[in-house]
Design a protein around this motif. Sequence first.
Motif, PDB file in Angstrom:
ATOM      1  N   ALA A   1       6.132   0.307  -2.578  1.00 27.28           N
ATOM      2  CA  ALA A   1       7.170  -0.563  -3.121  1.00 27.28           C
ATOM      3  C   ALA A   1       6.511  -1.669  -3.934  1.00 27.28           C
ATOM      4  CB  ALA A   1       8.008  -1.173  -2.000  1.00 27.28           C
ATOM      5  N   GLY A   2       7.213  -2.107  -4.958  1.00 28.44           N
ATOM      6  CA  GLY A   2       6.854  -3.292  -5.723  1.00 28.44           C
ATOM      7  C   GLY A   2       8.034  -4.236  -5.689  1.00 28.44           C
ATOM      8  N   ALA A   3       7.790  -5.531  -5.843  1.00 32.20           N
ATOM      9  CA  ALA A   3       8.887  -6.491  -5.753  1.00 32.20           C
ATOM     10  C   ALA A   3       8.766  -7.573  -6.809  1.00 32.20           C
ATOM     11  CB  ALA A   3       8.929  -7.132  -4.369  1.00 32.20           C
ATOM     12  N   LYS A   4       9.914  -7.891  -7.406  1.00 29.43           N
ATOM     13  CA  LYS A   4      10.044  -9.004  -8.345  1.00 29.43           C
ATOM     14  C   LYS A   4      11.095  -9.945  -7.772  1.00 29.43           C
ATOM     15  CE  LYS A   4      11.651 -10.070 -13.002  1.00 29.43           C
ATOM     16  NZ  LYS A   4      12.229  -9.501 -14.234  1.00 29.43           N
ATOM     17  N   LEU A   5      10.798 -11.239  -7.775  1.00 21.18           N
ATOM     18  CA  LEU A   5      11.751 -12.233  -7.285  1.00 21.18           C
ATOM     19  C   LEU A   5      12.732 -12.565  -8.406  1.00 21.18           C
ATOM     20  CD1 LEU A   5      12.637 -14.076  -4.976  1.00 21.18           C
ATOM     21  CD2 LEU A   5      10.974 -15.743  -5.770  1.00 21.18           C
TER      22      LEU A   5
ATOM     23  N   PRO B   1       0.855  -1.190   0.000  1.00 19.71           N
ATOM     24  CA  PRO B   1       0.000   0.000   0.000  1.00 19.71           C
ATOM     25  C   PRO B   1       0.897   1.250   0.000  1.00 19.71           C
ATOM     26  CG  PRO B   1      -0.245  -1.242   2.060  1.00 19.71           C
ATOM     27  CD  PRO B   1       0.757  -1.952   1.230  1.00 19.71           C
ATOM     28  N   TYR B   2       0.327   2.366  -0.399  1.00 18.76           N
ATOM     29  CA  TYR B   2       1.055   3.634  -0.316  1.00 18.76           C
ATOM     30  C   TYR B   2       1.145   4.083   1.137  1.00 18.76           C
ATOM     31  CZ  TYR B   2       0.886   4.476  -5.361  1.00 18.76           C
ATOM     32  OH  TYR B   2       1.063   4.408  -6.722  1.00 18.76           O
ATOM     33  N   ILE B   3       2.280   4.688   1.480  1.00 16.45           N
ATOM     34  CA  ILE B   3       2.445   5.338   2.776  1.00 16.45           C
ATOM     35  C   ILE B   3       2.813   6.793   2.521  1.00 16.45           C
ATOM     36  CG2 ILE B   3       3.114   3.230   4.002  1.00 16.45           C
ATOM     37  CD1 ILE B   3       6.051   4.306   3.850  1.00 16.45           C
ATOM     38  N   THR B   4       2.474   7.664   3.452  1.00 15.03           N
ATOM     39  CA  THR B   4       2.813   9.081   3.330  1.00 15.03           C
ATOM     40  C   THR B   4       4.170   9.329   3.969  1.00 15.03           C
ATOM     41  OG1 THR B   4       0.480   9.678   3.428  1.00 15.03           O
ATOM     42  CG2 THR B   4       2.067  11.431   3.871  1.00 15.03           C
ATOM     43  N   ILE B   5       5.040   9.988   3.241  1.00 19.12           N
ATOM     44  CA  ILE B   5       6.358  10.350   3.760  1.00 19.12           C
ATOM     45  C   ILE B   5       6.210  11.674   4.513  1.00 19.12           C
ATOM     46  CG2 ILE B   5       8.746  10.947   3.162  1.00 19.12           C
ATOM     47  CD1 ILE B   5       7.900   7.957   2.707  1.00 19.12           C
TER      48      ILE B   5
ATOM     49  N   PRO C   1      12.118  -3.035   4.330  1.00 21.28           N
ATOM     50  CA  PRO C   1      11.730  -4.089   5.260  1.00 21.28           C
ATOM     51  C   PRO C   1      10.342  -3.909   5.871  1.00 21.28           C
ATOM     52  CG  PRO C   1      14.014  -3.506   5.614  1.00 21.28           C
ATOM     53  CD  PRO C   1      13.449  -2.487   4.645  1.00 21.28           C
ATOM     54  N   SER C   2       9.852  -2.684   5.958  1.00 18.65           N
ATOM     55  CA  SER C   2       8.496  -2.502   6.489  1.00 18.65           C
ATOM     56  C   SER C   2       7.436  -2.639   5.403  1.00 18.65           C
ATOM     57  CB  SER C   2       8.367  -1.143   7.189  1.00 18.65           C
ATOM     58  OG  SER C   2       8.449  -0.088   6.263  1.00 18.65           O
ATOM     59  N   LEU C   3       7.809  -2.430   4.133  1.00 16.68           N
ATOM     60  CA  LEU C   3       6.844  -2.528   3.036  1.00 16.68           C
ATOM     61  C   LEU C   3       6.772  -3.930   2.419  1.00 16.68           C
ATOM     62  CD1 LEU C   3       7.531   0.900   1.271  1.00 16.68           C
ATOM     63  CD2 LEU C   3       5.634   0.304   2.788  1.00 16.68           C
ATOM     64  N   LEU C   4       7.887  -4.642   2.396  1.00 16.88           N
ATOM     65  CA  LEU C   4       7.910  -5.962   1.743  1.00 16.88           C
ATOM     66  C   LEU C   4       6.912  -6.963   2.334  1.00 16.88           C
ATOM     67  CD1 LEU C   4      11.709  -6.447   0.970  1.00 16.88           C
ATOM     68  CD2 LEU C   4       9.845  -6.052  -0.665  1.00 16.88           C
ATOM     69  N   PRO C   5       6.692  -7.018   3.649  1.00 21.04           N
ATOM     70  CA  PRO C   5       5.697  -7.970   4.167  1.00 21.04           C
ATOM     71  C   PRO C   5       4.273  -7.704   3.679  1.00 21.04           C
ATOM     72  CG  PRO C   5       7.166  -7.268   5.919  1.00 21.04           C
ATOM     73  CD  PRO C   5       7.445  -6.387   4.738  1.00 21.04           C
ATOM     74  N   HIS C   6       4.008  -6.500   3.190  1.00 21.34           N
ATOM     75  CA  HIS C   6       2.702  -6.204   2.601  1.00 21.34           C
ATOM     76  C   HIS C   6       2.601  -6.743   1.173  1.00 21.34           C
ATOM     77  CE1 HIS C   6       1.401  -3.594   5.861  1.00 21.34           C
ATOM     78  NE2 HIS C   6       2.621  -3.108   5.870  1.00 21.34           N
ATOM     79  N   ILE C   7       3.756  -7.072   0.583  1.00 19.34           N
ATOM     80  CA  ILE C   7       3.804  -7.576  -0.795  1.00 19.34           C
ATOM     81  C   ILE C   7       3.772  -9.099  -0.806  1.00 19.34           C
ATOM     82  CG2 ILE C   7       5.165  -7.657  -2.921  1.00 19.34           C
ATOM     83  CD1 ILE C   7       6.364  -4.918  -2.042  1.00 19.34           C
TER      84      ILE C   7
ATOM     85  N   THR D   1      11.229  -1.879  -6.359  1.00 17.99           N
ATOM     86  CA  THR D   1      11.035  -0.579  -6.991  1.00 17.99           C
ATOM     87  C   THR D   1      10.144   0.265  -6.102  1.00 17.99           C
ATOM     88  OG1 THR D   1      11.193  -1.593  -9.175  1.00 17.99           O
ATOM     89  CG2 THR D   1      10.192   0.592  -9.071  1.00 17.99           C
ATOM     90  N   PHE D   2      10.655   1.437  -5.727  1.00 15.53           N
ATOM     91  CA  PHE D   2       9.899   2.397  -4.925  1.00 15.53           C
ATOM     92  C   PHE D   2       9.400   3.492  -5.853  1.00 15.53           C
ATOM     93  CE2 PHE D   2      13.037   0.454  -2.212  1.00 15.53           C
ATOM     94  CZ  PHE D   2      12.368   0.204  -1.028  1.00 15.53           C
ATOM     95  N   ASP D   3       8.108   3.783  -5.798  1.00 20.70           N
ATOM     96  CA  ASP D   3       7.584   4.860  -6.637  1.00 20.70           C
ATOM     97  C   ASP D   3       6.579   5.697  -5.874  1.00 20.70           C
ATOM     98  OD1 ASP D   3       4.702   3.949  -7.488  1.00 20.70           O
ATOM     99  OD2 ASP D   3       5.962   2.202  -7.840  1.00 20.70           O
ATOM    100  N   CYS D   4       6.524   6.960  -6.272  1.00 15.83           N
ATOM    101  CA  CYS D   4       5.561   7.892  -5.686  1.00 15.83           C
ATOM    102  C   CYS D   4       4.329   7.947  -6.574  1.00 15.83           C
ATOM    103  CB  CYS D   4       6.159   9.284  -5.555  1.00 15.83           C
ATOM    104  SG  CYS D   4       7.434   9.394  -4.292  1.00 15.83           S
TER     105      CYS D   4
END
Length: 151
Positions: free
Chosen positions: A109-113, A23-27, A72-78, A130-133
């Motif tokens: 974040a998006g992730a490809k193995l 999910p998106y998070i606010t910086i 590390p905080s975003l990957l478990p959501h993926i 990949t981190f994107d806004c």
Amino acid sequence: MTTQINGLKQLSKFVGQHLGYSPYITITQEQVQLFADATGSHQWIHTDVEKAKTGPYGGTIAHGYLTLALGPSLLPHIFTVSGISMSINYGTNKVRFMTPVKVGSLLRAGAKLVSVDEIAGGAQVVLEVTFDCEGAAKPSCVAEVIVRYYP
């Protein structure tokens, strides 16, 4: 939706696949300031809100390494891997910071193995993260991240 991977043996079935997005998070400026305090990197483009308004981005931006550190905080959501007792960040092969992350931006974040290799007592996984806004034409950061998983 989080991709569920059932144990280390199933990891290799996902090589080459995009696993999804967080999910998106606010910086926030508070995050940026805490990162600056933790690292000693107090460059004005990150911490001086008033001066940064006249800078190249019209406001403060997150440190590139703050963006990367959110992995590390975003990957478990993926994705999640069941049957794991421990995972460790083992490093990175490549990291590029292509566009700034402005304070107030929505970041995901998006992730490809990329690969899975057996190691003593576990598996070493390489992910392209990949981190994107939201609304940005190009990613903010692309990193080849190495994680080790242990059952």
